[in-house]
Design a protein around this motif. Sequence first.
Motif, PDB file in Angstrom:
ATOM      1  N   VAL A  14       0.696  -1.320  -0.101  1.00 23.99           N
ATOM      2  CA  VAL A  14      -0.128  -0.035  -0.110  1.00 23.99           C
ATOM      3  C   VAL A  14       1.021   1.295  -0.177  1.00 23.99           C
ATOM      4  O   VAL A  14       0.763   2.254  -0.789  1.00 23.99           O
ATOM      5  N   HIS A  15       1.987   0.946   0.774  1.00 22.30           N
ATOM      6  CA  HIS A  15       2.937   2.355   0.827  1.00 22.30           C
ATOM      7  C   HIS A  15       3.636   2.621  -0.635  1.00 22.30           C
ATOM      8  O   HIS A  15       4.091   3.746  -0.741  1.00 22.30           O
ATOM      9  N   MET A  17       2.306   2.141  -3.402  1.00 23.30           N
ATOM     10  CA  MET A  17       1.331   2.641  -4.610  1.00 23.30           C
ATOM     11  C   MET A  17       1.571   4.013  -4.733  1.00 23.30           C
ATOM     12  O   MET A  17       1.782   4.399  -6.085  1.00 23.30           O
ATOM     13  N   HIS A  47      -2.946  -1.989 -10.824  1.00 27.59           N
ATOM     14  CA  HIS A  47      -2.446  -0.294 -10.638  1.00 27.59           C
ATOM     15  C   HIS A  47      -2.380   0.215 -11.978  1.00 27.59           C
ATOM     16  O   HIS A  47      -1.563  -0.529 -12.992  1.00 27.59           O
ATOM     17  N   GLN A 130       6.007   5.188   5.307  1.00 28.54           N
ATOM     18  CA  GLN A 130       5.415   5.967   4.131  1.00 28.54           C
ATOM     19  C   GLN A 130       6.378   7.118   3.660  1.00 28.54           C
ATOM     20  O   GLN A 130       7.044   7.470   2.549  1.00 28.54           O
ATOM     21  N   TRP A 148      -3.291   6.848  -4.047  1.00 28.02           N
ATOM     22  CA  TRP A 148      -3.420   5.380  -3.707  1.00 28.02           C
ATOM     23  C   TRP A 148      -4.458   4.806  -4.655  1.00 28.02           C
ATOM     24  O   TRP A 148      -5.754   5.121  -4.323  1.00 28.02           O
ATOM     25  N   ALA A 264      -5.745   4.230   3.111  1.00 25.79           N
ATOM     26  CA  ALA A 264      -5.328   4.751   1.686  1.00 25.79           C
ATOM     27  C   ALA A 264      -6.668   5.016   1.001  1.00 25.79           C
ATOM     28  O   ALA A 264      -6.641   5.920  -0.064  1.00 25.79           O
TER      29      ALA A 264
END
Length: 337
Positions: A14-15, A17, A47, A130, A148, A264
């Motif tokens: 997630v970080h 993205m 993505h 992050q 995100w 996010a």
Amino acid sequence: SIAVVLLSAIGDAVHGMPVVTSLKRAWPDARITWVIQPVAHALVEPHPDVDEFIVFDRAAGLAGFREFRSTVAGRRFDLVITLQVYLKAGLLTAILDSPRKLGFDRHRARDFNWVFTTERIPRHEPQHVQDQYFEFLRHLDVEPVHEWRFAFSRAEAEARRAFFAEIDRPALAVVVGTTRPGKNWLPERYARVLEVAETDMGLKPIIVGSEHPAEVAAARRIVESTRARPIVALKNDLRSLAWILDGSALMLSPDTGPLHMATALGTPVIGLYGYTDPKRVGPYRGPRDLIIDRYSRPGETVPSAETRSGNMQKIEVDEVLQKIELASGNPASADPT
């Protein structure tokens, strides 16, 4: 061409993205390849700013490394960015052919990871994970883009609509277990929180997460000991978990991957912290006053990677209910980061 080595876990993916989005915004013509492991890949596969994923199967052992070497044979990248500090990431970085391999400074790198890079970001005081990833962008003179992009498909949007059409009140997504026991809160306290959330606050609890035995066992204990009637939505499907979190009004969770997914997605998160430091791994852009912090000691201001056992039990039911009431009753009063 740019290769980003970021293998796992879910929170790290997630970080990652906004990192790939920032690179694509800065260099639209660059081809971005993300080296990743299968579980995290299942979440970020759609993505739109990634041109290619190379999925590395660590569970295959040496065969996984041989397959990776075969996949990238004859390819040369202009830049490799290694966002993790562990040996397996370093070995994959070594296999990739590039004149410029950027990694963490020697102080933060582990497992001799610095041996596999040709360039390192400057040493920096500890900060949120992050922000550590954003250090790589600033080193490259790339402005971080705080986006995100989950890129839900039409089918996923329809599944989300159908799921929530059966629920007549705002949803409270709840993670009740992780694979690391030190992070977990007590099932009997979750049971009481779900009762009050449902009967007094007008929320519909949804127990979310994976089908890992520890999570299934925790959910069973809670359902058996609460008068609430939560929906149990444990499933090994990160994409469906993402649209459930996206459609929920709130989330209650210890430090785990779904917490970072919800953050996010912009879903307010009540974060339960005692084992890990919320200054380092808390909700990145969520309201600070929704975090319950039993990790930090008086006067501590610098984020720490140290884990501290026994603190989760110090979190009481009443303070969790107060956070839920704050988030659901008057979210405008929250103190955003």
